[in-house]
Design an enzyme around this catalytic site. Sequence first.
Site, PDB file in Angstrom:
ATOM      1  N   ASP A 137       0.972  -1.090  -0.078  1.00 50.84           N
ATOM      2  CA  ASP A 137       0.047   0.003  -0.060  1.00 50.84           C
ATOM      3  C   ASP A 137       0.787   0.950   0.058  1.00 50.84           C
ATOM      4  O   ASP A 137       1.959   0.969  -0.150  1.00 50.84           O
ATOM      5  CB  ASP A 137      -0.946   0.034   1.215  1.00 50.84           C
ATOM      6  CG  ASP A 137      -2.306   0.811   0.816  1.00 50.84           C
ATOM      7  OD1 ASP A 137      -2.267   1.822   0.618  1.00 50.84           O
ATOM      8  OD2 ASP A 137      -3.428   0.189   0.906  1.00 50.84           O
ATOM      9  N   HIS A 139      -3.102   4.031  -3.383  1.00 48.14           N
ATOM     10  CA  HIS A 139      -2.483   3.299  -2.411  1.00 48.14           C
ATOM     11  C   HIS A 139      -1.193   2.453  -2.860  1.00 48.14           C
ATOM     12  O   HIS A 139      -0.850   1.606  -2.563  1.00 48.14           O
ATOM     13  CB  HIS A 139      -3.703   1.827  -2.258  1.00 48.14           C
ATOM     14  CG  HIS A 139      -4.926   2.496  -1.581  1.00 48.14           C
ATOM     15  ND1 HIS A 139      -4.979   2.631  -0.290  1.00 48.14           N
ATOM     16  CD2 HIS A 139      -6.051   2.613  -2.239  1.00 48.14           C
ATOM     17  CE1 HIS A 139      -6.214   2.990   0.038  1.00 48.14           C
ATOM     18  NE2 HIS A 139      -6.916   2.991  -0.885  1.00 48.14           N
ATOM     19  N   GLU A 149     -10.344   4.467  -4.360  1.00 48.50           N
ATOM     20  CA  GLU A 149     -10.065   5.394  -3.488  1.00 48.50           C
ATOM     21  C   GLU A 149      -8.960   6.385  -3.967  1.00 48.50           C
ATOM     22  O   GLU A 149      -7.781   6.728  -3.795  1.00 48.50           O
ATOM     23  CB  GLU A 149      -9.576   5.008  -2.204  1.00 48.50           C
ATOM     24  CG  GLU A 149     -10.778   4.470  -1.229  1.00 48.50           C
ATOM     25  CD  GLU A 149     -10.324   4.164   0.192  1.00 48.50           C
ATOM     26  OE1 GLU A 149     -11.222   4.206   0.918  1.00 48.50           O
ATOM     27  OE2 GLU A 149      -9.240   3.836   0.411  1.00 48.50           O
TER      28      GLU A 149
END
Length: 617
Positions: A260, A314, A385
Site C-alpha cells: 500500500d 494506494h 479510492e
Amino acid sequence: MRGSTTYSATCLLACVVLLIPASSAFFTLPSPWGYKCVNSTCVKEENTGLSQARTLNFCKLTCGEVGVLWPRPSKAVIGDNVVEFLPTNVTQKTTCQQGVCSLLDQAVEIFKDNLQRNHPEYSEGSAPWKGPWDPETIAHTLHLDITVAGGETRLGLSTDETYTLRVSTSGSTSTATIIAPSYFGARHALETLSQLTEYEENRDTLMLVNDATVEDSPAFAYRGILLDTSRNFFDVNSIERTLDAMAANKLNTFHWHITDSHSFPLYLETLPKMAYYGAYSSRQVYYPADVRHLVEYGRVRGIRVLPEFDAPAHVGNGFQWGEKQGLGKLAVCVNQEPWQSYCVEPPCGQLNLANPNMYDILGQIYNEMVELFSPIDLFHYGGDEVNLNCWNTTDEITSWMDENNFGRDADAYYNQWSIFQEKSRQLLTAANGGNEVPGILWTSHLTEEGRADQYLDPTKYIIQIWTTGTDKLIGELLQKNFRVIFSNYDHWYLDCGFGAWVGEGNNWCSPYKGWQAVYDNNPHDIAANLTGNTYSNSILGGEAALWSEQVDETSLDSRLWPRGSALAERLWTNPSHNWEPAETRLIHQRQRLVARGIEADRIQPQWCHQNEGLCYL
C-alpha cells in the site's frame, strides 16, 4: 445407615486428598459434575454415579443434530456414543492420483497433529499421553479410508469441494470412509473428522463419535479473509496461524493485501529497490521463499493465497527511487501534505499516469508476482479510492492531459483511469503467459451508478463490494451481470469499532462488528432486498477484511477469531436462521481454535461454555 454412608464417602475423599501432593490434587480427582443431553442441550448436574451423566466433551460431541461441528454441515447424523483410542493408533488407505496422494499424505499428518492438540498439555508437536489405559483403548484403531476421484491439485472457482464422511465402528476398529471428487473436499472431510474427536479428561485418551454420517458442500465458492500487511507488518508465523485457523473453518481464500502507500514489504528480485525504499526495516520483508512457502502452506490446507497489488492509488513508499535511476517520477503525491487534500489517509501516493516508464515497472511487478503466486486463478487489482485532486494538482499530469486534449474534468480523469486499468489487465495477462484470469476490483468511482459497464467488462472483472449492504449499486452491478464478492463494511470489516488513529473519537467505520453481526450478513438476502432476486450464480461469496492501521501480529488472532468463524459458517452453510442457534457451537469452536494454537478472543465467560443456554437476554 444413610448417614454412615455419607461419612464413609467423605472420609474416603479426605484421605485421597491427603495422599495427593497439593500441586497435583486438582488434576487427579474427577469432577463432581457431569452432563446430560436434554433437548439438544448439554445440561450440567452433579455426578452421583447413579445417573448417566457424561463429561462435558462427551456431551458436546454427541448432543444436538450436529454436535459441535463447525461450520454446520449440509447434512449430518451424529451417533450418541463414543469410543476411546490413542492418537498414535491411526492407519490409512488412500485411493487417488499421484499428485493428489502427496497432498493427502500431508493433510493426514495435519489431521494427526490436530488429534494431538486435543490434549491440554500439547506442546511443540506432541502431547504427554500417560495413561494407564485399559486394553480396549490400547487396541482400538482409527482407520482412514480415503478415495478421491479427481486429479485437481489447485483450487479454482469451479472446484468441487463436496465430500461424504462415514464413521462406523466394529470391534476394535473405527473406520472413517471419505469419498470426495477433489483433494479439497477430502481435506474438508478430515477437518470434520477431527471435530468428531475430543479429549477424555478422566482417562487421558481421545474420544471419537462411534457412528456418524456427513454429506457436505459449501454454499459459496469464494470464502475469504483479507489481511493488510502494508500498514503494519505481520511475520510469516502469524500468517501461518491465520491459514491454520482458516483451514479449521473451511475458509478457502487468503486475500493478501501485501502493499500500500505505507510500505512495500515484498522483495522483488528484478526490482530490489522497491523493498529497499519501501519496507519498514530490513527485517520486515517478505522474500520470494517466504511467499512460495505460504502459497504452498495454504494449498495443502485447501486455501488459495490471492495476491493484490492495489493501484493506481494506494501506492507511494517504495517508488521514490525512480528519478535517481532516470525513470522520472513513478508515483506522485507521495507523502504529500496536507494529506487530507490528496488521499483518504496518510501517507498519500498514486501512480504517475503521464510517465510511460511507470508501465514498464508495473509490468515487472506483475511478472514477479505471477511467478511467486503461480499458478494464479484470480488476481486482485485493488483499484479504489483514487483522489482526482492528486492528479489534477501535479504539473506533469495536468500538462500531459492538456497536451493530449484529454480534458481536466472528473470524467476525463475517470477515462484515463479506465485506460490504466485496461493496460494493467494486459500487462498481467502477458505476465501470466497470455492466459487471462478474472480480475477483482474494489467498488470505486469507476463502478458508481451508470459507470461500471462503461469502463469495465463484466466477463473480465469481479467486483468486490466494500460499501454498506444497503447500497443500491449492488443491485445495479448484479443486474449488469457482474460477478460480485461481498465485503460490506457494515458487517464484514473487522478493524471497526476502535479508537481513532488520526484525531480522537472512534475510527471511521465504528461501531465494532460483533460475531453476531458477522454471522447474520446474508449476501443472498441483500441481493433479494435490493432486486427481488438472490442472484445465486453471480454472488461468488464473501470476505472479511482486516485492515491493519491498528493491529499487528501481536493482536492478529483476537481480531480475526472467532469472528472469522462466524463468517465461515455464513459462507459455507448460509443458514436460514440468525446467530442464536449457532452460539453454543461457536463458543466450542473458539475453544478448539485455542487448543490449536490460535489466540482467539474470548466472547463469553467459561461458565457459559459449561452451562449451555443460560447466558441470554
